[in-house]
Scaffold this active site. Structure first.
Site, PDB file in Angstrom:
ATOM      1  N   LYS A 107       0.841  -1.207   0.000  1.00 40.39           N
ATOM      2  CA  LYS A 107       0.000   0.000   0.000  1.00 40.39           C
ATOM      3  C   LYS A 107       0.880   1.263   0.000  1.00 40.39           C
ATOM      4  O   LYS A 107       0.651   2.202  -0.749  1.00 40.39           O
ATOM      5  CB  LYS A 107      -0.909   0.026   1.241  1.00 40.39           C
ATOM      6  N   GLN A 144      -5.112  -1.663  10.255  1.00 42.74           N
ATOM      7  CA  GLN A 144      -4.837  -2.933   9.571  1.00 42.74           C
ATOM      8  C   GLN A 144      -5.268  -4.114  10.441  1.00 42.74           C
ATOM      9  O   GLN A 144      -4.886  -4.197  11.611  1.00 42.74           O
ATOM     10  CB  GLN A 144      -3.332  -3.004   9.233  1.00 42.74           C
ATOM     11  N   ASP A 156     -11.265   2.086   4.264  1.00 45.21           N
ATOM     12  CA  ASP A 156     -11.550   0.654   4.122  1.00 45.21           C
ATOM     13  C   ASP A 156     -13.048   0.388   3.972  1.00 45.21           C
ATOM     14  O   ASP A 156     -13.439  -0.721   3.603  1.00 45.21           O
ATOM     15  CB  ASP A 156     -11.060  -0.100   5.368  1.00 45.21           C
TER      16      ASP A 156
HETATM   17  N1  GUN Z   1      -6.368  -7.082   6.443  1.00 43.13           N
HETATM   18  C1  GUN Z   1      -6.426  -7.764   5.280  1.00 43.13           C
HETATM   19  N2  GUN Z   1      -6.978  -6.993   4.321  1.00 43.13           N
HETATM   20  C2  GUN Z   1      -7.266  -5.802   4.891  1.00 43.13           C
HETATM   21  C3  GUN Z   1      -7.835  -4.594   4.409  1.00 43.13           C
HETATM   22  O1  GUN Z   1      -8.205  -4.452   3.242  1.00 43.13           O
HETATM   23  N3  GUN Z   1      -7.942  -3.577   5.329  1.00 43.13           N
HETATM   24  C4  GUN Z   1      -7.563  -3.717   6.631  1.00 43.13           C
HETATM   25  N4  GUN Z   1      -7.739  -2.672   7.453  1.00 43.13           N
HETATM   26  N5  GUN Z   1      -7.032  -4.834   7.116  1.00 43.13           N
HETATM   27  C5  GUN Z   1      -6.884  -5.865   6.243  1.00 43.13           C
END
Ligand code: GUN
Length: 292
Positions: A47, A91, A114
């Site tokens: 990211k 996350q 998200d």
């Molecule tokens: N863990 C795995 N995929 C994601 C995601 O898209 N967002 C978040 N916050 N945690 C994750």
């Protein structure tokens, strides 16, 4: 046909860069990540790399696995109040002593890139505009990129999580597909797979599926990221790729949905920043929120 997420990402990057360059203020994404989780590390580093490429500034805050819940809660409240923070990611997964739902839901819905807060989840299921979870959005965007029709199609999603399966079902419904969500207690799964036009698998078990589980022409979307001896693999057995010609499409792992997820995330950040830069739209949205 290989449904190439990397190709989709490369095609989208110039447009995203252009949108960022037109913003009055540099967008900034804050990521809260628990220290020491290898899978999270990979997602987050990916990211960060992509965000830098398009001009989105990032702030990474590591959380100790032993941290008290209210310390994270305070950090989220601080980021909510900070006018220089465009979007916030907590996350997942979090260590067991932390309440994921409570903490995620503290994020200001306007900064919820998200799309995991109750507000944005509710908007999605009501068919209202809001921030859409990135993996679900990425899957639909990739199918659209390859002009794969969705209307009237039988879609089987083997995943019922709040992050992937449920929001994805909502997006397929919006596009007039007929959706089945399968899970570990589903009976006759192999039959259901044979009947589907599109199968999305997010089981998290390497080699869970192989090419002859599918009827010819089925489109297969593998959203899983598993690690075998440090190598990243999905749910679909690798040797299946030799039989690509019998399938309607297959996403590789890596280089498939993961790439599209990050593009969707950046689109969400840019969407928030563009709305911020348009005071009349902001006022309108605030009015709507007050009415709710
Ligand atoms: N863990 C795995 N995929 C994601 C995601 O898209 N967002 C978040 N916050 N945690 C994750």
């Amino acid at each position: 046909m290989l449904l190439d997420g990397k190709k989709y990402a490369e095609a989208k990057l110039p447009e995203l860069k252009e949108r960022v360059s037109k913003l009055e203020k540099e967008p900034r994404l804050a990521i809260l990540q628990v220290f020491g989780d290898d899978a999270s590390d990979r997602y987050v580093q990916n990211k960060l790399k992509r965000c830098r490429e398009v001009g989105i500034d990032t702030r990474l805050f590591y959380i100790s696995p032993m941290v008290e819940q209210e310390r994270i809660a305070d950090k989220i409240r601080e980021l909510n109040a900070d006018p220089n923070i465009t979007g916030i990611i907590l996350q997942l997964p979090l260590p067991e002593h932390l309440d994921e739902h409570y903490l995620t839901n503290l994020i200001d819905p306007k900064k919820d890139v998200d799309g995991f807060t109750e507000t944005n989840t509710g908007k999605l299921s009501l068919g209202q505009p809001g921030l859409i979870p990135c993996t679900a959005k990425g899957v639909i965007d990739l199918l659209d990129f390859y002009d794969i029709p969705l209307e009237g199609k039988d879609v089987l999603i083997i995943n019922r999580s709040n992050i992937v399966g449920k929001p994805l079902a909502q997006l397929f419904l919006r596009r007039n597909a007929t959706v089945t969500i399968a899970h570990s207690k589903t009976e006759h799964l192999k039959d259901k797979i044979k009947q589907a036009d599109i199968v999305v698998t997010g089981v998290g078990i390497p080699n869970f599926l192989r090419y002859d589980d599918f009827e010819p022409g089925t489109v297969v979307i593998d959203v899983s990221i598993n690690f075998v001896d440090g190598r990243m693999v999905g749910d679909v057995k690798k040797s299946s790729y030799g039989y690509l010609q019998t399938l309607g499409g297959l996403t590789p792992v890596p280089g498939g949905v993961g790439q599209c997820t990050v593009i969707a995330l950046m689109e969400n950040v840019i969407q928030i920043a563009e709305t911020e830069g348009c005071p009349s739209l902001m006022r309108f949205q605030n009015m709507l929120n007050e009415e709710e």
